[in-house]
Write a protein that holds these residues in place. Structure first.
Motif, PDB file in Angstrom:
ATOM      1  N   ASP A 261      31.682  40.459  37.403  1.00 19.78           N
ATOM      2  CA  ASP A 261      31.753  39.725  36.329  1.00 19.78           C
ATOM      3  C   ASP A 261      32.100  40.574  35.156  1.00 19.78           C
ATOM      4  N   ASN A 264      35.685  40.226  35.465  1.00 20.46           N
ATOM      5  CA  ASN A 264      36.139  38.854  35.141  1.00 20.46           C
ATOM      6  C   ASN A 264      36.085  38.685  33.203  1.00 20.46           C
ATOM      7  N   ARG A 267      39.192  39.867  31.727  1.00 21.96           N
ATOM      8  CA  ARG A 267      40.127  38.968  32.075  1.00 21.96           C
ATOM      9  C   ARG A 267      39.880  37.874  31.044  1.00 21.96           C
ATOM     10  N   TYR A 302      36.556  34.230  43.281  1.00 22.18           N
ATOM     11  CA  TYR A 302      37.515  34.913  42.849  1.00 22.18           C
ATOM     12  C   TYR A 302      38.638  34.765  43.664  1.00 22.18           C
TER      13      TYR A 302
END
Ligand code: ZN
Length: 577
Positions: A261, A264, A267, A302
């Protein structure tokens, strides 16, 4: 500007058409073109080129200057590479990214070859981090502390006595504490050694500050865990270091899964400039419903070009240096030991078959020849019972191997994931590693060439933070099998030297294959992701002993420049001719 999806599809059709002379007049303009480069594509149909064109995150075209110039539009950015070598971006197939990144925020002792240098670095860090309650670091090496090979708490007490210090050896198998840290962990004469660990003591029974294997956990348990913000900060540093070294993707071999996470998060913030393939780390006895759920959740969540799951890593054994690698025959220097398998063989085989049936890729750490054989047996069994094709199970490390197992990689379609710098033929390798297993087995060390000659697929990486993530030192080692000083003369088992081409391939297209990504990555071809690097030197024209000093001038990931060296002087122009 961004093109809507239907138009992108249209572009793909046009792209197919521009290869025909009739349609060549009106190709779609590129966002970026790189001209005047020595482009080594890895694509056998067009191994060398002069220029490439990029639109969005993909490669539009690869070819000569005239062809690529035809993609120049009003807003196209033009990069003149000044004749430099341009390669596909590199992938590191075996990395511990969170650990390595956290290390960047701590004392780095890599290359600190004297006690004085270690003291200097620790003191500099302590002085510049007065608020840090613990001073942590990594990277010290055994030969620094002659004759015992192990450090003493007094060296650290002389520098800092009011704050605890905890420093892990470069290989992660030993650690070193000052008196304050030992006291905070309650380690004294009466403290028993923990299972799988040893508190090193002097003649009086007093802890010296050196701790072997799990004994380090006694200290580690007292250190406050990094906060989420600290981890994110460390990851930003790690990603920068990776891009700077020319890496565009990493295959995480453990410990990163629980922080997916955070990746992420980066991102979402637009800060992820490195692609991640992240393995779930599976310990014996193996799968449980809860673990299955975690693996499947990650696989579902993912699965794009930036972060992907669907892979499981496990370990079958330890390392040769500590006699924990599982060998078919006893160690030569100590016949009472032959290493132990971490798994019950049948349980491991059954687990591999289950994972394979579910289409999950498998990375197995195997260093001893016994562990390597068991992994091959398990993969062979899985493909026979499941009738799976092209599953590409991997063995990580493969430091030793029985002669009769070498051709099984090619036969079974097992990927050999190896780390060239682990073979670095210094004192440690030639005296300790080779002594432990004896000359017969040491004649087959890191046999990448033999595996490749028998059609086995190679994938290279670093194992950072065990060694640097800089791949250029790895490339040099794979090609020369010598130290930076050129030792040993003639090379360490020179039959295993790999060509420069094959070595680059193992970090690019071979790496993409090893991560099931070769359709989109690993070579420079139209339609693949625009991940490439420009180097300060032409690897094909220099002495192999100069490869390790390579600097990356420009790293492009997904069509965006994510690293530019201060030494990168080039001409760029938009809207000019
Ligand atoms: Zn590793």
């Amino acid at each position: 500007m961004r093109f809507p999806v239907f138009q992108t599809r249209l572009n793909v059709l046009l792209l197919a058409a521009v290869t025909l002379p009739a349609a060549a007049e009106s190709p779609q303009p590129a966002d970026i073109i790189v001209v005047n480069a020595r482009v080594y594509t890895i694509n056998p149909k067009q191994l060398w080129a002069e220029a490439i064109a990029v639109r969005g995150d993909k490669i539009l075209a690869v070819g000569d200057k005239t062809k690529i110039e035809s993609y120049r539009g009003k807003t196209t950015k033009v990069i003149d590479a000044d004749g430099r070598l341009l390669l596909p971006g590199f992938t590191d197939c075996h990395i511990h990214f969170m650990d390595g990144s956290l290390g960047l925020t701590r004392v780095d002792l890599n290359g600190a070859g004297t006690v004085a240098e270690i003291q200097r670095r620790v003191k500099a860090y302590a002085d510049s981090h007065p608020q840090e309650p613990w001073i942590q670091g990594m990277g010290w090496a055994y030969p620094t502390f002659k004759p015992s090979g192990l450090p003493d708490k007094k060296i650290l007490d002389d520098i800092v006595s009011d704050r605890p210090i905890y420093l892990v050896a470069f290989d992660g198998h030993s650690s070193w504490a000052n008196s304050k840290a030992l006291a905070m962990a309650g380690i004294n004469r009466g403290t028993p050694d923990p299972p799988n660990g040893k508190i090193v003591r002097d003649e009086q029974g007093e802890a010296t500050g050196a701790l072997k294997e799990a004994a380090g956990d006694l200290i580690d348990a007292k250190i406050p865990k990094p906060t989420r913000a600290e981890r994110l900060d460390a990851l930003r540093k790690g990603i920068h270091e990776a891009n700077k070294a020319g890496l565009v993707r990493v295959h995480s071999a453990g410990q990163d899964f629980e922080y997916l996470d955070l990746y992420n998060d980066l991102r979402k913030k637009g800060e992820l400039t490195l692609r991640f393939y992240v393995a779930y780390f599976l310990n014996p006895p193996g799968l449980t419903p809860a673990i299955n759920k975690q693996i499947e959740d990650a696989r579902r969540q993912y699965k794009d070009d930036w972060i992907s799951g669907g892979v499981v890593k496990t370990m079958l054994d330890g390392v040769v240096e500590a006699h924990t690698a599982a060998m078919l025959a006893p160690y030569t220097d100590d016949p009472s030991q032959s290493g132990k398998l971490f798994w019950d063989p049948d349980q491991y085989k059954a687990t591999v078959a289950v994972l394979d049936r579910r289409g999950l890729q498998i990375f197995t750490h195997a260093i001893g020849d016994r562990a390597v054989r068991l992994a091959l047996d398990a993969y062979q069994n899985a493909s026979e019972v499941n009738k799976t094709k092209d599953a590409r199970p991997r063995i990580e490390h493969i430091e030793t191997i029985s002669a009769q197992d070498i051709d099984r990689f090619g036969k079974l379609g097992v990927v050999a994931s190896m780390q060239p710098l682990h073979s670095y033929p210094d004192e440690d390798t030639l005296s300790i590693w080779a002594r432990n297993i004896g000359p017969e087995r040491a004649s087959r060390p890191w046999v990448w060439r033999s595996i490749a000659q028998k059609d086995g697929a190679l994938a290279f990486g670093s194992d950072w933070p065990v060694v640097t993530l800089n791949p250029w030192k790895g490339v040099q080692t794979a090609v020369t099998r010598q130290t930076e000083e050129g030792e040993p003369i003639g090379g360490f088992v020179p039959q295993q030297r790999l060509s420069l081409e094959d070595t680059i391939r193992a970090y690019t297209l071979g790496a993409a294959f090893a991560g099931r990504r070769e359709k989109m990555e690993g070579s420079l071809e139209p339609g693949k992701l625009a991940d490439f690097i420009i180097l300060d030197r032409d690897l094909f024209k220099i002495e192999p002993s100069e490869i390790g000093k390579t600097e990356v001038l420009l790293t492009v990931v997904g069509g965006k420049a994510v690293y530019e060296s201060p030494n990168w002087t080039h001409s760029t122009a938009a809207e000019t001719k």
